[in-house]
Motif scaffolding. Structure first.
Motif, PDB file in Angstrom:
ATOM      1  N   VAL A  52       0.848  -1.187   0.000  1.00  0.00           N
ATOM      2  CA  VAL A  52       0.000   0.000   0.000  1.00  0.00           C
ATOM      3  C   VAL A  52       0.888   1.242   0.000  1.00  0.00           C
ATOM      4  CG1 VAL A  52      -1.703   1.313   1.339  1.00  0.00           C
ATOM      5  CG2 VAL A  52      -1.877  -1.185   1.189  1.00  0.00           C
ATOM      6  N   GLY A  53       0.650   2.141  -0.951  1.00  0.00           N
ATOM      7  CA  GLY A  53       1.446   3.369  -1.028  1.00  0.00           C
ATOM      8  C   GLY A  53       2.871   3.084  -1.458  1.00  0.00           C
ATOM      9  N   CYS A  54       3.024   2.441  -2.604  1.00  0.00           N
ATOM     10  CA  CYS A  54       4.359   1.993  -3.036  1.00  0.00           C
ATOM     11  C   CYS A  54       5.277   3.147  -3.420  1.00  0.00           C
ATOM     12  CB  CYS A  54       4.240   1.021  -4.193  1.00  0.00           C
ATOM     13  SG  CYS A  54       3.581   1.754  -5.725  1.00  0.00           S
ATOM     14  N   ARG A  95      -1.507  -1.530  -9.374  1.00  0.00           N
ATOM     15  CA  ARG A  95      -2.928  -1.164  -9.345  1.00  0.00           C
ATOM     16  C   ARG A  95      -3.088   0.156  -8.607  1.00  0.00           C
ATOM     17  NH1 ARG A  95      -7.563  -5.623  -7.897  1.00  0.00           N
ATOM     18  NH2 ARG A  95      -9.396  -4.267  -7.907  1.00  0.00           N
ATOM     19  N   VAL A  96      -3.807   1.112  -9.195  1.00  0.00           N
ATOM     20  CA  VAL A  96      -4.123   2.354  -8.490  1.00  0.00           C
ATOM     21  C   VAL A  96      -5.142   2.021  -7.404  1.00  0.00           C
ATOM     22  CG1 VAL A  96      -5.129   4.660  -8.681  1.00  0.00           C
ATOM     23  CG2 VAL A  96      -3.634   3.793 -10.496  1.00  0.00           C
ATOM     24  N   LEU A 104     -10.342  -4.232  -3.801  1.00  0.00           N
ATOM     25  CA  LEU A 104      -9.458  -5.292  -4.268  1.00  0.00           C
ATOM     26  C   LEU A 104     -10.234  -6.405  -4.947  1.00  0.00           C
ATOM     27  CD1 LEU A 104      -7.110  -5.208  -1.184  1.00  0.00           C
ATOM     28  CD2 LEU A 104      -6.365  -4.861  -3.552  1.00  0.00           C
ATOM     29  N   ALA A 105     -11.271  -6.009  -5.659  1.00  0.00           N
ATOM     30  CA  ALA A 105     -12.082  -6.988  -6.388  1.00  0.00           C
ATOM     31  C   ALA A 105     -11.202  -7.794  -7.332  1.00  0.00           C
ATOM     32  CB  ALA A 105     -13.173  -6.261  -7.176  1.00  0.00           C
ATOM     33  N   GLY A 106     -11.406  -9.089  -7.317  1.00  0.00           N
ATOM     34  CA  GLY A 106     -10.641  -9.972  -8.185  1.00  0.00           C
ATOM     35  C   GLY A 106      -9.350 -10.482  -7.594  1.00  0.00           C
ATOM     36  N   GLU A 107      -8.984  -9.996  -6.414  1.00  0.00           N
ATOM     37  CA  GLU A 107      -7.745 -10.429  -5.766  1.00  0.00           C
ATOM     38  C   GLU A 107      -8.039 -11.453  -4.675  1.00  0.00           C
ATOM     39  OE1 GLU A 107      -4.642  -9.793  -6.447  1.00  0.00           O
ATOM     40  OE2 GLU A 107      -4.887  -8.195  -7.923  1.00  0.00           O
ATOM     41  N   ALA A 108      -7.241 -12.499  -4.623  1.00  0.00           N
ATOM     42  CA  ALA A 108      -7.309 -13.447  -3.517  1.00  0.00           C
ATOM     43  C   ALA A 108      -6.689 -12.826  -2.271  1.00  0.00           C
ATOM     44  CB  ALA A 108      -6.585 -14.737  -3.904  1.00  0.00           C
ATOM     45  N   ALA A 109      -6.854 -13.494  -1.137  1.00  0.00           N
ATOM     46  CA  ALA A 109      -6.293 -12.985   0.114  1.00  0.00           C
ATOM     47  C   ALA A 109      -4.772 -12.969   0.049  1.00  0.00           C
ATOM     48  CB  ALA A 109      -6.768 -13.843   1.281  1.00  0.00           C
ATOM     49  N   PHE A 110      -4.169 -12.129   0.889  1.00  0.00           N
ATOM     50  CA  PHE A 110      -2.723 -11.912   0.868  1.00  0.00           C
ATOM     51  C   PHE A 110      -2.068 -12.510   2.111  1.00  0.00           C
ATOM     52  CE2 PHE A 110      -4.593  -8.595  -1.719  1.00  0.00           C
ATOM     53  CZ  PHE A 110      -3.774  -8.582  -2.837  1.00  0.00           C
ATOM     54  N   ASP A 111      -0.875 -13.045   1.915  1.00  0.00           N
ATOM     55  CA  ASP A 111      -0.083 -13.534   3.041  1.00  0.00           C
ATOM     56  C   ASP A 111       0.553 -12.374   3.807  1.00  0.00           C
ATOM     57  OD1 ASP A 111      -0.315 -16.424   2.381  1.00  0.00           O
ATOM     58  OD2 ASP A 111       0.794 -15.801   0.597  1.00  0.00           O
ATOM     59  N   LEU A 112       0.917 -11.332   3.065  1.00  0.00           N
ATOM     60  CA  LEU A 112       1.532 -10.147   3.662  1.00  0.00           C
ATOM     61  C   LEU A 112       0.896  -8.899   3.074  1.00  0.00           C
ATOM     62  CD1 LEU A 112       5.351 -11.057   3.431  1.00  0.00           C
ATOM     63  CD2 LEU A 112       3.957 -11.064   5.515  1.00  0.00           C
ATOM     64  N   ILE A 113       0.594  -7.939   3.941  1.00  0.00           N
ATOM     65  CA  ILE A 113       0.237  -6.592   3.509  1.00  0.00           C
ATOM     66  C   ILE A 113       1.271  -5.659   4.115  1.00  0.00           C
ATOM     67  CG2 ILE A 113      -1.471  -4.732   3.593  1.00  0.00           C
ATOM     68  CD1 ILE A 113      -3.643  -6.865   3.735  1.00  0.00           C
ATOM     69  N   VAL A 114       1.929  -4.863   3.270  1.00  0.00           N
ATOM     70  CA  VAL A 114       3.049  -4.051   3.730  1.00  0.00           C
ATOM     71  C   VAL A 114       2.881  -2.620   3.243  1.00  0.00           C
ATOM     72  CG1 VAL A 114       4.591  -6.048   3.758  1.00  0.00           C
ATOM     73  CG2 VAL A 114       4.492  -4.611   1.715  1.00  0.00           C
ATOM     74  N   SER A 115       3.476  -1.686   3.978  1.00  0.00           N
ATOM     75  CA  SER A 115       3.383  -0.279   3.600  1.00  0.00           C
ATOM     76  C   SER A 115       4.457   0.502   4.329  1.00  0.00           C
ATOM     77  CB  SER A 115       2.003   0.280   3.961  1.00  0.00           C
ATOM     78  OG  SER A 115       1.902   1.642   3.589  1.00  0.00           O
ATOM     79  N   ALA A 134      -8.705  -7.264   6.698  1.00  0.00           N
ATOM     80  CA  ALA A 134      -9.746  -8.173   6.218  1.00  0.00           C
ATOM     81  C   ALA A 134      -9.318  -8.895   4.943  1.00  0.00           C
ATOM     82  CB  ALA A 134     -11.038  -7.398   5.967  1.00  0.00           C
ATOM     83  N   HIS A 135      -8.266  -8.420   4.290  1.00  0.00           N
ATOM     84  CA  HIS A 135      -7.772  -9.036   3.060  1.00  0.00           C
ATOM     85  C   HIS A 135      -6.590  -9.965   3.311  1.00  0.00           C
ATOM     86  CE1 HIS A 135     -10.337  -6.639   0.412  1.00  0.00           C
ATOM     87  NE2 HIS A 135     -10.112  -5.641   1.237  1.00  0.00           N
TER      88      HIS A 135
END
Length: 256
Positions: A52-54, A95-96, A104-115, A134-135
């Motif tokens: 998030v916020g790359c 992705r913007v 995040l429609a169309g995306e499966a769940a994530f192992d890591l969310i980083v920012s 939640a993702h």
């Protein structure tokens, strides 16, 4: 944990206009390297990663090549920033995305969310992180860095001495973050500037010069005195940074 921040459109416009970001984002690169070490330490094999916020790709560049077969999705609210980040790391997807209200429609769940140094722009940090959490896949983890209370302390002190408040946002106290149940570690980063004007120019160059909502311009005479006081202390910008770790099981709260 709500903050008076600029509108989402103003934030995106400011960062899109930051054409010289890389040349001025000294601390941002250092914080990304710090976060990358933690990401590499906890990442599973072949992780699905949401960033998030790359920005222009500091964190992606520091962590992605060191992971085992990652599926890395770079996102940013500013399209031009995202484009620059993907140009740096063409192997990652892009992705913007408004990370505080993620679609995040169309995306499966994530192992890591980083920012790295993006979530301080959330209007409500706890609520935004809860929506992101939640993702996460079962057993997943979110690792984000954010600015906390004490950031730009000398700059704020110089303003208060003249009876004014600085235009930069008010960042949360570390104790308030810890009360959410998150695991929080902190580190201090510093950047010395040649003058107060150099400090302000550097903030604008990285897209972080947009004042908080409701801030009023300071009279020129008072601003000159504030600048002299800041320079008398060495014109040092101090960044107090928290690394927050959140697990997939965290239920979250909307405010503290």
């Amino acid at each position: 944990m709500a903050a008076q921040i600029p509108s989402r459109a103003r934030i995106a416009q400011a960062f899109d206009a930051a054409a010289t970001y890389d040349a001025h984002a000294v601390v941002q690169r250092q914080v990304a390297a710090w976060l990358a070490e933690r990401i590499v330490a906890v990442a599973p094999t072949a992780p699905r990663v949401l960033e998030v916020g790359c920005g222009t790709g500091f964190l992606t560049q520091a962590a992605w090549p060191r992971l085992d077969r990652p599926d890395w999705l770079m996102t940013d609210i500013a399209p031009e920033m995202l484009a620059r980040g993907q140009a740096r790391m063409p192997g990652a997807r892009g992705r913007v995305l408004d990370g505080e209200h993620p679609d995040l429609a169309g995306e499966a769940a994530f192992d890591l969310i980083v920012s790295s140094l993006a979530v301080q722009w959330f209007g409500d940090l706890a609520a935004g992180l809860r929506r992101l959490a939640a993702h996460l896949a079962p057993g997943g983890r979110m690792l984000v860095t954010t600015l906390v209370e004490g950031t730009f302390a000398d700059w704020h002190d110089a303003h208060r001495a003249e009876g004014f408040a600085a235009g930069s946002p008010s960042y949360p106290a570390v104790a308030a973050l810890a009360e959410t149940g998150w695991h929080v570690t902190t580190q201090t980063f510093e950047q010395r500037h040649g003058s107060a004007a150099d400090f302000v120019r550097a903030l604008r160059a990285i897209g972080a010069g947009t004042p908080r909502a409701g801030h009023r311009p300071i009279p020129p005479g008072a601003m000159r005195r504030i600048a002299r006081a800041f320079e008398a202390g060495g014109a040092v910008a101090t960044y107090e940074v928290a690394l927050i770790e959140v697990t997939a099981s965290w239920s979250g709260i909307t405010s503290v």
